[in-house]
Motif scaffolding. Structure first.
Motif, PDB file in Angstrom:
ATOM      1  N   ASP A 237      27.148 -30.275  18.696  1.00  0.00           N
ATOM      2  CA  ASP A 237      26.533 -30.875  17.509  1.00  0.00           C
ATOM      3  C   ASP A 237      26.243 -29.848  16.434  1.00  0.00           C
ATOM      4  OD1 ASP A 237      26.311 -33.686  18.369  1.00  0.00           O
ATOM      5  OD2 ASP A 237      25.003 -32.874  19.911  1.00  0.00           O
ATOM      6  N   ALA A 296      31.409 -29.982  15.695  1.00  0.00           N
ATOM      7  CA  ALA A 296      32.554 -30.831  16.044  1.00  0.00           C
ATOM      8  C   ALA A 296      33.470 -31.139  14.856  1.00  0.00           C
ATOM      9  CB  ALA A 296      32.054 -32.126  16.668  1.00  0.00           C
ATOM     10  N   GLY A 297      32.901 -31.435  13.699  1.00  0.00           N
ATOM     11  CA  GLY A 297      33.740 -31.753  12.543  1.00  0.00           C
ATOM     12  C   GLY A 297      34.594 -30.577  12.124  1.00  0.00           C
ATOM     13  N   ASP A 298      34.002 -29.394  12.153  1.00  0.00           N
ATOM     14  CA  ASP A 298      34.745 -28.187  11.808  1.00  0.00           C
ATOM     15  C   ASP A 298      35.856 -27.926  12.817  1.00  0.00           C
ATOM     16  OD1 ASP A 298      35.118 -25.559  10.395  1.00  0.00           O
ATOM     17  OD2 ASP A 298      34.493 -24.807  12.357  1.00  0.00           O
ATOM     18  N   ALA A 300      37.397 -30.143  14.706  1.00  0.00           N
ATOM     19  CA  ALA A 300      38.443 -31.153  14.502  1.00  0.00           C
ATOM     20  C   ALA A 300      39.339 -30.789  13.321  1.00  0.00           C
ATOM     21  CB  ALA A 300      37.818 -32.524  14.297  1.00  0.00           C
ATOM     22  N   ASP A 301      38.738 -30.318  12.234  1.00  0.00           N
ATOM     23  CA  ASP A 301      39.522 -29.917  11.060  1.00  0.00           C
ATOM     24  C   ASP A 301      40.420 -28.722  11.381  1.00  0.00           C
ATOM     25  OD1 ASP A 301      38.358 -31.904   9.567  1.00  0.00           O
ATOM     26  OD2 ASP A 301      36.899 -30.584   8.598  1.00  0.00           O
ATOM     27  N   THR A 304      43.379 -29.779  13.544  1.00  0.00           N
ATOM     28  CA  THR A 304      44.376 -30.475  12.735  1.00  0.00           C
ATOM     29  C   THR A 304      45.201 -29.488  11.921  1.00  0.00           C
ATOM     30  OG1 THR A 304      42.956 -32.433  12.595  1.00  0.00           O
ATOM     31  CG2 THR A 304      44.715 -32.236  10.966  1.00  0.00           C
ATOM     32  N   LEU A 341      33.031 -35.698  21.249  1.00  0.00           N
ATOM     33  CA  LEU A 341      32.884 -35.362  19.834  1.00  0.00           C
ATOM     34  C   LEU A 341      34.228 -35.318  19.124  1.00  0.00           C
ATOM     35  CD1 LEU A 341      30.160 -32.591  20.168  1.00  0.00           C
ATOM     36  CD2 LEU A 341      29.873 -34.809  19.039  1.00  0.00           C
ATOM     37  N   LEU A 342      35.235 -34.746  19.772  1.00  0.00           N
ATOM     38  CA  LEU A 342      36.557 -34.686  19.149  1.00  0.00           C
ATOM     39  C   LEU A 342      37.177 -36.079  19.042  1.00  0.00           C
ATOM     40  CD1 LEU A 342      38.088 -31.476  20.761  1.00  0.00           C
ATOM     41  CD2 LEU A 342      37.099 -31.741  18.475  1.00  0.00           C
ATOM     42  N   ALA A 344      35.646 -38.842  18.651  1.00  0.00           N
ATOM     43  CA  ALA A 344      34.967 -39.578  17.583  1.00  0.00           C
ATOM     44  C   ALA A 344      35.493 -39.193  16.209  1.00  0.00           C
ATOM     45  CB  ALA A 344      33.460 -39.327  17.653  1.00  0.00           C
ATOM     46  N   ARG A 345      35.987 -37.952  16.089  1.00  0.00           N
ATOM     47  CA  ARG A 345      36.447 -37.470  14.782  1.00  0.00           C
ATOM     48  C   ARG A 345      37.960 -37.566  14.623  1.00  0.00           C
ATOM     49  NH1 ARG A 345      31.788 -35.806  16.055  1.00  0.00           N
ATOM     50  NH2 ARG A 345      30.227 -35.162  14.500  1.00  0.00           N
ATOM     51  N   LEU A 346      38.671 -37.772  15.700  1.00  0.00           N
ATOM     52  CA  LEU A 346      40.130 -37.921  15.636  1.00  0.00           C
ATOM     53  C   LEU A 346      40.552 -39.174  16.365  1.00  0.00           C
ATOM     54  CD1 LEU A 346      40.961 -34.202  16.527  1.00  0.00           C
ATOM     55  CD2 LEU A 346      41.240 -35.239  14.267  1.00  0.00           C
TER      56      LEU A 346
END
Length: 354
Positions: A237, A296-298, A300-301, A304, A341-342, A344-346
């Motif tokens: 988180d 997590a968002g970072d 995932a980015d 990608t 977490l991944l 949820a974002r992908l």
């Protein structure tokens, strides 16, 4: 760039206080969570005589997972072929394919996966596999798994057919794994799918993929190059929490690379209190920069962008988060959380077909 597909690589890590049974139970739970989240594959590595790794026998553990999961593809990442008789591997994976039709991958590697003593023990029962014979043994396995089997010519001149299973309805997907140009070139020559072990060092990836793609020769099984990459990942988180959770595995790898006697993995608390040598500290810093550790968002980015850079549609993550002493001994909550977490974002990526 299509949506990113996520898969999982698992070494069945063993931490302090865990038995092998606890570690296997934690990995079963992790595989079930990956299945529920819609991830594409779940592969098990082969390593021997290591106090921190319980994935000594991928085919046996894959049989367990086949009965405890619903739809996720299951495979070896990989079976270290020089340790085994090709016919035995073909039989094992033909049996897995019969038990879980359309869900089995056979990833094959050329390294022994252990030290010379263990390699000698694995071969002492009369296995004929060796590194020099690797290309021929890959071809043998491919033939043995097919419905027509492999043909042998006996000393009498008689033709003798050998099959890995009597009546194959389907065959596992065969993949070559590697961390060098050799495996990339061989996969291209044989027209097989290929996976580069980017998670080992993060070096040589572009060269290996270029070699594989430029030299690829279509086969009856594959008309164009097919590949994905592996990566060490810790998502949480917050970035600070991810960095904390990554410490046990990072420090363990630093000890391994500096020849320090290994133990089971530290808890997060023990890792925070650990004292490392200067070379070990440098190794931890270098690996931290190459791994995907953070909020997590970072993460995932970055995953990608990583996939886009190398032109792949799938990334196989090795969830490397450690555990706290107070957490359940038969679960790996932070590893499960990384996948959640991944996913949820992908969401499109984890549901995409590779």
């Amino acid at each position: 760039m299509p949506d990113l597909t996520l898969s999982v690589l698992d070494l069945v890590p063993v931490r302090r206080g865990q038995t092998s049974a606890d570690a296997v139970a934690a990995s079963v739970a992790l595989a079930q969570r990956a299945d529920e989240l819609g991830l594409h594959r779940y592969w098990l590595a082969e390593h021997h005589n290591m106090p921190s790794v319980a994935s000594t026998n991928p085919p046996v553990l894959l049989g367990v997972l086949a009965g405890r999961t619903r739809r996720i593809r299951l495979g070896s990442g990989g079976v270290m072929l020089p340790n085994h008789a090709p016919f035995v591997i073909a039989e094992q994976f033909a049996a897995l394919e019969a038990a879980a039709p359309g869900r089995i991958d056979l990833g094959i590697g050329r390294a022994p996966g252990s030290d010379p003593v263990i390699t000698a023990l694995l071969r002492s029962s009369g296995h004929t596999s060796d590194v020099d014979a690797f290309p021929n043994h890959v071809r043998d396995i491919e033939a043995l798994l097919g419905a027509e089997g492999a043909g042998l010519r006996l000393a009498t001149g008689e033709q003798y057919t050998v099959r890995a299973t009597p009546a194959a309805q389907g065959t596992p997907d065969l993949w070559l794994l590697g961390s060098s140009d050799y495996s990339a070139a061989l996969a291209a020559q044989l027209g097989l799918p290929y996976v580069f072990a980017h998670h080992f060092s993060g070096e040589g990836t572009e060269r290996a993929l270029d070699l594989y793609r430029s030299q690829f020769q279509p086969s009856e099984h594959l008309s164009a190059p097919r590949t994905f990459l592996t990566a060490n990942v810790v998502a949480a988180d917050t970035a600070a929490e991810a960095e904390r959770l990554a410490l046990p595995q990072l420090q363990h790898m630093a000890r391994l690379r500096t020849g320090t006697p290994l133990t089971a993995l530290d808890t997060v608390e023990d890792a925070e209190a650990a004292r490392l040598t200067e070379p070990q500290q440098d190794l931890v810093a270098g690996m931290s920069a190459r791994w995907f550790i953070g909020e997590a968002g970072d993460v995932a980015d970055r995953l990608t962008a990583f996939a886009q850079r190398f032109g792949v549609e799938e990334v196989m993550v090795s969830p490397s988060a450690g555990a706290s002493a107070a957490e359940p001994i038969d679960r790996a909550p932070a590893r499960e959380r990384t996948l959640e977490l991944l996913a949820a974002r992908l969401p499109q990526g984890v549901l995409a077909a590779a």
